[in-house]
Design an enzyme around this catalytic site. Structure first.
Site, short mmCIF file in Angstrom:
data_model
loop_
_atom_site.label_atom_id
_atom_site.label_comp_id
_atom_site.label_asym_id
_atom_site.label_seq_id
_atom_site.Cartn_x
_atom_site.Cartn_y
_atom_site.Cartn_z
N HIS A 170 0.80 -1.23 0.00
CA HIS A 170 0.00 0.00 0.00
C HIS A 170 0.83 1.26 0.00
O HIS A 170 0.26 2.36 0.11
CB HIS A 170 -0.93 0.04 1.22
N LYS A 223 -8.58 13.68 4.87
CA LYS A 223 -7.66 12.54 4.86
C LYS A 223 -6.66 12.74 5.98
O LYS A 223 -6.59 13.83 6.55
CB LYS A 223 -6.95 12.42 3.51
N ARG A 224 -5.88 11.67 6.28
CA ARG A 224 -4.82 11.84 7.25
C ARG A 224 -3.91 13.00 6.84
O ARG A 224 -3.72 13.26 5.66
CB ARG A 224 -3.98 10.55 7.35
N LYS A 243 0.53 14.45 1.17
CA LYS A 243 -0.85 14.74 0.77
C LYS A 243 -1.07 16.24 0.57
O LYS A 243 -2.07 16.66 0.00
CB LYS A 243 -1.83 14.19 1.80
N THR A 301 -8.71 6.28 -1.87
CA THR A 301 -10.05 5.72 -2.06
C THR A 301 -11.11 6.79 -1.81
O THR A 301 -12.20 6.73 -2.37
CB THR A 301 -10.30 4.53 -1.11
N LYS A 305 -14.82 7.96 -3.76
CA LYS A 305 -16.09 8.26 -3.10
C LYS A 305 -16.62 9.61 -3.55
O LYS A 305 -17.82 9.78 -3.79
CB LYS A 305 -15.92 8.22 -1.58
#
Ligand code: 26Q
Length: 798
Positions: free
Chosen positions: A354, A533-534, A539, A641, A645
């Protein structure tokens, strides 16, 4: 609407009352919301149990191959609504509770989230369980029953505060304790080797006790089991100490044993090398393997059949000790020759990677590893030797430089290794696993992630779901590609109005909720721009907030220009020890305070950071989003993911060519996706340029001014130096290339503004995102694993 179960409301209401009375011992007069929630849950659970037994029976009758999904994380969220929706009991449950004078939504909202995971990897495991049941694939999820899941986040003066999550305070309605399913596991001690025979004598023991939760698929046609292990002391307490009057000492062994399943590691990359973590990993894996072999033994007496009856999926390297442990069980304990044990183990095992982030690749110092698992260290060496013998040209091994490398170990012990998006799987072959890929060119494959449409559309977005079902029928729920049939309707202005109305109403609900909980007023007509998100440098939440600052400055300089009103919504947790990420949270909160207080601009731009992001909050935010922020440095996000969504729920993406964004853009069409930034190839070249960040800043006055505002304390006037660390990082090393991607991000955001100003055009784009996201169902992903990795068959029908 989706049609419903044949159970009548009256029958259902009677069942609820029966549970309330006889299982919970409460009379309806005095029952509190949690009592109603428990009674409703037990009534729903009743409906699952028959299907659950039938599924288990059928798996035995058919002597089917079973899939075992080993994961340190299952980020389940709430289960009640999921069960109600999948059993199609929505009308009965609502009517029954209303008839009993209860507020149905409040009862559902009383359920705590089961937050037994950090983020993407754990949520993927939960979506997979639901899809495995929907597809009727016989499967077990194996995990840990953490007493405390991911910490609860709040803010104090903008700073993240962590508190323990206590989801088990109230009884957990969904689980069945299995005191009879208990295994004793050992750690430490010594190994005696005589020829080919090794005897491990551990010195420390702990028991693993199983708790089972049924996971029901769409329409209740099939239900699999999530089996979570809880650590228990071998002896409940030390009687000798107790008799001496040492009561604390008497309780110690029990407390010590239980630490193993006490708390989820709240880190999704960097918190490594901790002894307790290795103990947790072995505890999960060893319990699962014993259980798997016990079940196998009850049906077969030829171990050679293992690979045709048992598929074990390793969710990242966290359960990688499964390789050596299975070899140990087969060789040391069952007496199979070592090579045969290894071949059988490999036939069962497969591994999903991952992440390619070097700091997230697990490795253990051989000192620690050998102290806790002395026999396994020897087996790792024998695995390496066997692999070397079979592949004389190889340069890689699982044990190297004083470390046991779990990625290499997993690769060597798996018959298939997969990445989670096309880009990521490709990068696996050219980066971390380049050498192993050369030796085993058929081992790596791709299975692009997906999300369950039951939770992430049907249940979380009832307005859009009803519109879809009204338009094309309900077949889409377990065949998501049917959403394509919406496309012709998008040209019908009346239909598109209904689509827009659903989005608007979702936004109005969210705005009301934000007003209630945060006291912040936002106008549902503004664009809802969402990044949830985290917190992670890769990110790039800081890229987003820098753009907000620049945007704010630009609005102040040109207040009368034609601005598109927007609210930037953030949510996400930072690992407690990840100080840079925590600084980013604080910066966003500080910026939010200043910008939201600016009467000149707040009708045009607002910033909101919602605390305690979890599955339930995601279910609230995603249906109300207009714009999905997927802005990681290219090459760093394995898949994502959340991105799927959002697209499914009609929020177009502003994003980089990273992870599954690439495939989302291919599916929804480049014209319905706001692309910016460097590609994964360009990233490496850019990083090699001396002073890349300084150059980018010098070339973009907006970026320069935004950084200066932070540096001079515009958002922290009482402490102007507060964010010097962030500014220095972004002007200097800037490993994640925030500065270098800023200018193109700004451009893409202004394109978003223009597109959003044309509401008809925007809604078209949103609806096309929905219609073309069918491929991102986790049903498709699981079918891919069944066909290409597990060789497992559905037992539905026939
Ligand atoms: C490792 C060692 C010690 C303690 C913790 C960990 C640890 C825990 C969790 C390491 C990694 C994780 C989680 C990783 C994760 O969530 N990865 C995400 O997986 C998603 C599902 O495939 C992808 O969509 C995301 O891109 C990826 O970041």
């Amino acid at each position: 609407m989706v049609s419903s179960n044949t159970l009548t409301t009256t029958q259902f209401r009677d069942t609820i009352i029966r549970h309330l009375t006889y299982n919970l011992g409460k009379d309806a007069e005095h029952a509190q919301v949690q009592d109603w929630r428990m009674a409703l849950s037990l009534a729903v659970r009743d409906q699952i149990v028959d299907s659950w037994f039938a599924s288990t029976r059928r798996s035995y009758e058919k002597q089917a191959k079973r899939v075992y999904y080993l994961s340190m994380e299952f980020l389940i969220g709430r289960l009640l609504e999921d069960g109600i929706v999948n059993l199609r009991l929505v009308d009965q449950a609502r009517d029954a509770l209303t008839g009993l004078g209860q507020d149905y939504d409040a009862v559902l909202a009383d359920e705590p989230d089961a937050a037994l995971g950090n983020g993407g990897l754990g949520r993927l495991a939960a979506c997979f369980l639901e899809s495995l049941s929907t597809l009727g694939c016989p499967a077990y999820g194996y995990g840990l029953r953490y007493e405390h899941g991911l910490f609860r986040q709040s803010f104090k003066d903008g700073r993240q505060i962590e508190a323990p999550e206590t989801w088990l305070l109230q009884q957990h309605a969904w689980e069945f304790e299995r005191p009879e399913a208990r295994f004793r596991l050992g750690f430490g001690g010594t190994v005696e080797v005589k020829g080919d025979k090794a005897t491990w004598t551990p010195t420390e023991f702990v028991d693993a006790e199983a708790y089972d939760t049924p996971i029901v698929g769409w329409q209740g046609r099939w239900a699999n089991t999530l089996r979570l292990w809880s650590a228990k002391a071998v002896d409940p307490f030390d009687l000798d100490s107790f008799n001496r009057g040492d009561f604390a000492g008497a309780a110690e062994p029990e407390a010590l044993a239980r630490t193993i399943s006490r708390v989820l590691y709240p880190d999704d990359t960097t918190d490594q090398g901790k002894e307790l973590r290795l103990k947790q990993e072995y505890f999960l894996t060893a319990s699962a393997l014993r259980d798997i072999l016990r079940r196998f033994d009850s049906e077969y007496n030829d171990l050679g059949l293992l690979p045709s009856k048992v598929a074990i999926q390793l969710n990242d390297t966290h359960p990688a000790i499964a390789g050596p442990e299975l070899v140990r069980l087969l060789h040391d304990e069952r007496g199979l020759p070592f090579d045969e044990a290894m071949t059988l183990a490999r036939g069962c095992l497969s591994y999903t990677n991952h992440t390619l982030l070097p700091e997230a690749l697990e490795s253990w110092g051989e000192g620690l590893f050998g102290k806790l698992l002395p026999r396994h260290l020897q087996i790792v060496d024998r695995i390496d030797d066997a692999h070397a013998k079979a592949n004389p040209t190889r340069k890689v091994s699982a044990r190297a430089d004083g470390q046991v490398k779990m990625g290499e170990l997993s690769f060597i012990m798996a018959h298939k290794v997969n990445g989670v998006s096309a880009l990521h799987s490709g990068l696996m072959t050219t980066t971390v696993f380049e050498e192993l890929h050369r030796l085993h060119p058929d081992r790596i494959l791709n299975q692009t992630n997906g999300v369950t449409p039951r939770r992430w559309l049907l249940s979380c977005n009832p307005r859009l779901s009803s519109l879809i079902t009204d338009t094309i029928g309900e077949g889409w729920v377990d065949d998501l590609e049917q959403l394509k049939a919406l496309e012709p309707h998008i040209d019908d202005p009346a239909w598109l109005d209904r689509y827009a109305q659903a989005k608007h109403d979702n936004k109005a609900d969210l705005a009301a909720w934000i007003k209630d909980t945060q006291g912040i007023e936002i106008d549902p007509a503004m664009m809802f721009d969402v990044q949830i998100k985290r917190l992670h440098e890769y990110k790039r939440q800081h890229l987003n907030i820098l753009e907000a600052i620049a945007h704010w400055q630009e609005i102040k300089a040109n207040p009368d220009a034609d601005w598109t009103p927007r609210v930037k919504i953030f949510a996400g947790k930072a690992a407690p020890g990840y100080f840079f990420a925590k600084d980013i949270i604080r910066l966003i909160n500080d910026v939010s305070a200043v910008i939201n207080a600016d009467a000149d601009t707040r009708h045009l731009l607002q910033v909101v950071f919602l605390p305690n992001y979890n599955v339930t909050l995601a279910e609230r935010l995603i249906p109300a989003a207009d714009l999905s922020e997927q802005i990681s440095t290219a090459g760093k996000e394995a898949s994502g993911t959340g991105n799927m969504k959002f697209a499914l729920n009609g929020a177009p993406t502003v994003g980089t060519l990273d992870g599954a964004n690439v495939e989302i853009r291919e599916h929804v069409g480049a014209e319905n996706f706001f692309l910016f930034g460097m590609t994964a190839d360009e990233v490496d070249a850019r990083r090699a340029i001396d002073g890349h960040a300084a150059k980018a800043i010098a070339a973009d006055p907006r970026l320069k001014a935004a950084l200066e505002a932070i540096e001079t304390g515009t958002f922290s006037p009482e402490e102007p130096t507060r964010y010097h660390n962030i500014v220095e990082n972004l002007s200097g090393p800037d490993y994640f290339l925030v500065a270098s991607d800023f200018t193109d991000y700004w451009r893409a955001q202004r394109e978003v503004d223009t597109a959003f100003a044309d509401q008809k055009g925007w809604m078209r784009m949103a609806a096309l995102n929905t219609a073309r996201s069918g491929w991102f169902s986790s049903d498709r992903t699981i079918q891919g694993y069944m066909d290409d990795i597990w060789d497992a068959k559905s037992l539905l029908g026939g």
